[in-house]
Design a protein around this motif. Sequence first.
Motif: not given
Ligand code: ATP
Length: 907
Positions: A69, A76, A86-87, A90, A213-214, A216, A243, A246
């Motif tokens: 991402r 991110d 946030h990585h 991932f 958030e773990l 979705n 993720g 996480r």
């Molecule tokens: P956040 O609001 O925490 O940035 P997101 O809404 O962008 O999350 P989703 O697009 O729904 O996340 O992605 C599904 C899952 O992937 C998330 O629930 C999270 O566990 C994981 N995830 C999302 N972005 C990252 C990231 N940059 N690094 C690590 N894990 C992530």
Amino acid sequence: MRSANRIRDDFIDFFKSKNHEFVPSSPIVPIGDDTLLFANAGMNQFKDIFLGLTLSEYPRVANSQKCLRVSGKHNDLEEVGKDTYHHTFFEMLGNWSFNDYFKAEAIQWAWELLTDVWNIEPDRLWATFFAGDESDGLPKDEEAQKLWTKVTPIPAERVLAFGKKDNFWEMGEVGPCGPCSEIHIDLGPDSCDMKNVPNHKCSINGGCARFIELWNLVFIQFNRQSNGRLVPLSANYVDTGAGLERIVAVLQNKKSNYDTDLFMPVIDSVSEITSHKYTSRLKNKTDNAFRVIADHIRSLVFSITDGATPSNEGRGYVIRRILRRACRFGRELGMHEPFLYRLVPVVVDFMGDAFIEIKQRADYVSTVIEAEEASFGRTLDRGIDIFNAAAKRAAKTTDKTISGEDAFGLYDTYGFPVDLTMLMAEERNLKVDKAEFDRLMEQQRQRARAAQKDTSLMTALTDVELPVTEDLHKYHTDSCDSKIIALIDSNGFKDKGHIQADTEVGVVLDRTCFYAEAGGQVGDCGVIESDQGRFIVEDTVKIANCIIHRGHLAEGTLGVGDNVKAAVSRDRNSIKKNHTATHLLQWALQQVCGKTAAQQGSLVCPDYLRFDFTWPKALNNQQIKEVEKLVRDKIAADLPVTWTVMPRKEAEKLGAMALFGEKYGSEVRVVAIGTDSDKELNQAFSREFCGGTHVEKLGFIGGFKIIKEESISAGVRRITALTGQALAEYLEQRSNIADELSAILKVPAEELIDRVTRLIKDNKKLTKDLKSASKSSASDVMTEAKKLLETSEKIGATSVIVSRLSTTSIEQARNAADMLKKKAKSAVVVFGFADDGKAALLAAVTEDLIKKGLKAGDIIKQIAPIVGGGGGGRPHLAQAGGKNPEKIDDALAKAFELIKKNLVNIQ
Ligand code: ATP
Ligand code: MG
């Protein structure tokens, strides 16, 4: 402690027990999807299934998807290092239902896995659902709300409603979408990182690190049309993403993802290499550098493995930015030498079992990273100076902003990505004029675009449903009867009308034997004609399943509905030879270099073939000869070539080579060499996934030669080779050169090498002799000059040496004059000599006389006209040339007179 590898397996095993099929992660670099730079969610590879374009092979699947991402909708990059979760790279664990189970099972299983298998205390978990949205006419997702309390023990007060921003998931502007439910975890009040913010209250989606958030769970129910309207899909899909990093942090009881075994091995290595300690503090500069490096190296390993390479464009530029950012943070830890590449084996060690591709390409990835680090390192130090100067200027401005021009200059000349400049600016409380930077970038892009060839024909084609062309004939025949069913020009797609003369047009036929550019093989050329007209095809391309013959009308008229004959040009034969030879080359390279030599790209055209492969250094002569011999022996054996279409799984079992990172359907075409029965492919020595056209017997290739081996980027070599007619012509040319040389040197061709070697040797010796001869003449000149000094006239304390000199070299004259000046302390020297029919004059004056107004330049200016020339120079040394050498003595006499007058005056 449960390892990350085990946790990933837990997830897959759990969903396997619920009848899911495991599918491997798609590559981080999406194949055939130009709308997306990098995979950013598990659903990317299933996009076509949701859109109803393809059917899924399995109703339920699960996997762990490599995500990046760093660009586009999901970026991110800025978060990395500053928070704990946030990585850039991932892993997204996911389970999918393609019109099979729906919300109830998705919710129930997620809960079961988190609380029963992984034993997370249920009290720490919160759930959300979609609150509805009036503008879209969407009701609240009561179904999900009710199911949470029905199929899990979660109390109703921990099931919260959120609006479109958080709980309605969309792929992009258009496409499949739907309401979602998220699972968040409460990490406890200590985890809040916004305690200093006035009136902050920790809450779900409240922005602090206490609730994270773990997972979705997306329920794909609609398609968003380009007019903005939502249309219910005919089927329901589940698309979930959790993720891994996480979840691992929670299960390993760590406060930060970086403290888990998905990052600690890298952090430990960085610590060892840099001798700095990691202390896991969030607002600490050194710790931040550790986190950024640990994050970025994972992104680099995975994306370079999957085919991205650092460059100045698109994907490559994103990768370059990540790498340069990591280098820059390396400076914070005192690293001025390349070091990131040394972390590659560490990442491979703990992630290579789950993703074997990084194991297979580890050496290649290290080479690429090291080369890029080294080249950036060279500019970084210098760039930092330039940045400092720009920052100084910015500090003096009222809005404390580094100008767009400065930021652009840093980017353009020193390769500083703008986010690196912004980051360095931020550290000094400065801003960057990003808008102006973007404008300058856009200007540069436009210049680059203007230089590219026009592709307007194809860009006119968005949003059209193209017909399907029947094109299997390309494998059997070079000509076929067909009918024109549509035309494409810069105004778009037309299913009636005639071809306009003098414009580039795309012709669509109902059936064709033309091969459309794919898999490195160029599109065919040829003609499409009827009694009425003749169309020249210059290229053939494929969009979706429609074959488009690009070219122009050469004679008469042709239009939609006409029956025509389509005939491929004779180049087809050369293309076939080169394509089969490319397969032979790949096989031979792997015999000689091993499997590390993996295909990175290829180009098969009528004139030559080109093959790019991963290999760290130049092939030596012996390796090249070996490869050539292996290929030639197979050609001489005239072995058969065969091809067949089979299920992908079967082809994989046979060990057929697929292009790394390429996405294949469930049926693939396999081209096999060494057997004539498509039932006995296991007897073949080369088997490749390939849709190209090939010879049926190797003997037809008629020869093979590598004419060039070069590097195209760090870790990637390129071989160019010839076959058939092109090779015959090449050899003919070479033989002509040899014949001509024989004639010039008057020796038979076999003796050319000896003769030339001897000539070179002789030449070296002659050059040496000549040098020593001129050295001895130099010392003669010095002796002559010394004598001149002894016999020279003295006026006061000044020696006046005005004479001819026996030399032809201005350099020797100058050296002699210098020597005299030193010896005499106070002296005026004027030399004259003839060289190749021309006169040369040189004057030199010691410092004491210059002070008194006697200057070499003045003397030369006055005497040069006598020899028919002009000249001048500085006060202590001047020279001139002239057309009349016979006047040298006159000039010298005049010089003497002048000097005498001058000296008398000043003494
Ligand atoms: P956040 O609001 O925490 O940035 P997101 O809404 O962008 O999350 P989703 O697009 O729904 O996340 O992605 C599904 C899952 O992937 C998330 O629930 C999270 O566990 C994981 N995830 C999302 N972005 C990252 C990231 N940059 N690094 C690590 N894990 C992530
Ligand atoms: Mg996000």
